[in-house]
Scaffold this motif. Structure first.
Motif, PDB file in Angstrom:
ATOM      1  N   SER A 154     -20.743 -34.005  11.119  1.00  0.00           N
ATOM      2  CA  SER A 154     -19.676 -34.561  10.284  1.00  0.00           C
ATOM      3  C   SER A 154     -18.365 -33.804  10.495  1.00  0.00           C
ATOM      4  O   SER A 154     -17.339 -34.166   9.922  1.00  0.00           O
ATOM      5  N   LEU A 155     -18.393 -32.781  11.324  1.00  0.00           N
ATOM      6  CA  LEU A 155     -17.193 -31.968  11.551  1.00  0.00           C
ATOM      7  C   LEU A 155     -16.408 -32.498  12.751  1.00  0.00           C
ATOM      8  O   LEU A 155     -16.970 -33.161  13.624  1.00  0.00           O
ATOM      9  N   GLY A 168     -13.116 -29.741  17.137  1.00  0.00           N
ATOM     10  CA  GLY A 168     -12.646 -28.355  17.105  1.00  0.00           C
ATOM     11  C   GLY A 168     -13.450 -27.514  16.137  1.00  0.00           C
ATOM     12  O   GLY A 168     -13.764 -26.344  16.413  1.00  0.00           O
ATOM     13  N   GLN A 169     -13.797 -28.136  15.009  1.00  0.00           N
ATOM     14  CA  GLN A 169     -14.613 -27.407  14.031  1.00  0.00           C
ATOM     15  C   GLN A 169     -16.007 -27.137  14.600  1.00  0.00           C
ATOM     16  O   GLN A 169     -16.555 -26.045  14.430  1.00  0.00           O
ATOM     17  N   ARG A 173     -15.884 -24.256  16.846  1.00  0.00           N
ATOM     18  CA  ARG A 173     -15.780 -22.994  16.103  1.00  0.00           C
ATOM     19  C   ARG A 173     -17.130 -22.604  15.515  1.00  0.00           C
ATOM     20  O   ARG A 173     -17.456 -21.415  15.431  1.00  0.00           O
ATOM     21  N   SER A 177      -6.406 -29.139  18.508  1.00  0.00           N
ATOM     22  CA  SER A 177      -7.724 -28.531  18.273  1.00  0.00           C
ATOM     23  C   SER A 177      -8.049 -27.518  19.369  1.00  0.00           C
ATOM     24  O   SER A 177      -8.665 -26.483  19.109  1.00  0.00           O
ATOM     25  N   ASN A 188      -6.372 -24.386  18.486  1.00  0.00           N
ATOM     26  CA  ASN A 188      -7.075 -23.718  17.375  1.00  0.00           C
ATOM     27  C   ASN A 188      -8.301 -22.973  17.877  1.00  0.00           C
ATOM     28  O   ASN A 188      -8.546 -21.828  17.505  1.00  0.00           O
TER      29      ASN A 188
END
Ligand code: ADP
Ligand code: ADP
Length: 238
Positions: free
Chosen positions: A146-147, A150-151, A154, A181, A184
């Motif tokens: 669900s992220l 880029g998340q 990470r 992203s 980031n």
């Protein structure tokens, strides 16, 4: 004090020299971009460091240990010192961000323990701290799929931190991300390298990203190092 060193590494596939006399070393906390066109040998470098392939000549040392000299058990331990992230984030989709990080802590063979929620409380605290360091504490209990991309990358970095690896190999980690992203993710990579002393070797095909985020750039061409120097020098040469 080199954490990773290659000395005279040569690897052939039939008539193709995938790597020819490649030597370089990484210091703790150093962020090195590995650049070069497709087929230059970047993946072969990674395969030699993880010992998926054995070089035909030369040595690869992790934390001062020549990988060729290690027993099976010692090699497994050395592999835990080398964390990996990939273009496709390689998270377990149905699991939360936190459980993915815990899976790194336990080793992939022990992922069932995470699924069965059998892990020490300390590991859970460590995993949460690792998510905090990549700025994702508030996403700990969300399913990884669900992220955003880029998340997810990470989370993959947090998983390497939880594994307490000393070296991070990143194989085109931002190729599937939008530019913001990508920035980031590379910013987080730099931060964790500086804070924890993890040495990062990052294959990138975007030269501008290599210049902006790496301390040092190594350029491969047809299996040979054609340039190895500070990112600023690379700027001038390119
Ligand atoms: P890069 O990651 O920079 O694209 P690779 O390390 O994958 O480069 O490949 C280096 C060279 O070795 C290329 O010429 C590639 O075709 C060759 N090569 C890589 N893996 C194999 C393999 N398993 N069998 C035969 N040739 C290979
Ligand atoms: P990153 O840039 O590392 O992917 P950010 O938290 O900075 O992560 O979010 C970047 C952008 O992605 C923001 O505009 C945010 O609104 C959006 N975003 C956040 N979560 C998701 C999601 N689950 N799916 C799609 N986009 C998302």
């Amino acid at each position: 004090t080199d954490v990773l060193s290659l000395h005279g590494v040569t690897k052939r596939y039939g008539a193709t020299a995938a790597l020819a006399d490649v030597s370089f070393a990484l210091k703790p906390g150093e962020v090195v971009a590995l650049v070069g066109p497709s087929g230059a040998g970047k993946s072969t470098v990674f395969r030699c460091v993880t010992r998926l392939v054995a070089p035909d000549a030369g040595t690869v040392s992790v934390l001062g240990q020549d990988l060729a000299s290690l027993s099976g058990g010692e090699l497994r331990r050395a592999r835990r010192d080398v964390g990996l992230i990939f273009q496709q984030f390689n998270l377990i989709n149905r699991m939360s961000a936190l459980d993915n990080v815990l899976a790194g802590r336990m080793g992939h063979v022990a992922t069932w323990r995470v699924v069965a929620r059998q892990f020490p409380r300390d590991d859970r605290q460590l995993a949460l701290a690792c998510l905090d360091r990549v700025g994702l504490l508030d996403k700990a209990y969300q399913r990884s799929d669900s992220l955003s991309g880029g998340q997810q990358q990470r989370v993959a970095i947090a998983r390497v931190l939880a594994q307490r690896s000393r070296i991070l190999l990143a194989d085109e980690p931002v190729s599937s991300l939008d530019p913001q992203s990508a920035d980031n993710v590379l910013t987080v990579l730099r931060q964790v390298a500086q804070e924890s002393g993890i040495a990062v070797l990052c294959a990138l095909h975007q030269v501008d990203l290599a210049r902006r985020f790496a301390d040092r750039v190594i350029a491969l061409k047809a299996g040979r190092i054609v340039l190895d120097g500070p990112a600023s020098a690379f700027n001038a040469a390119a």
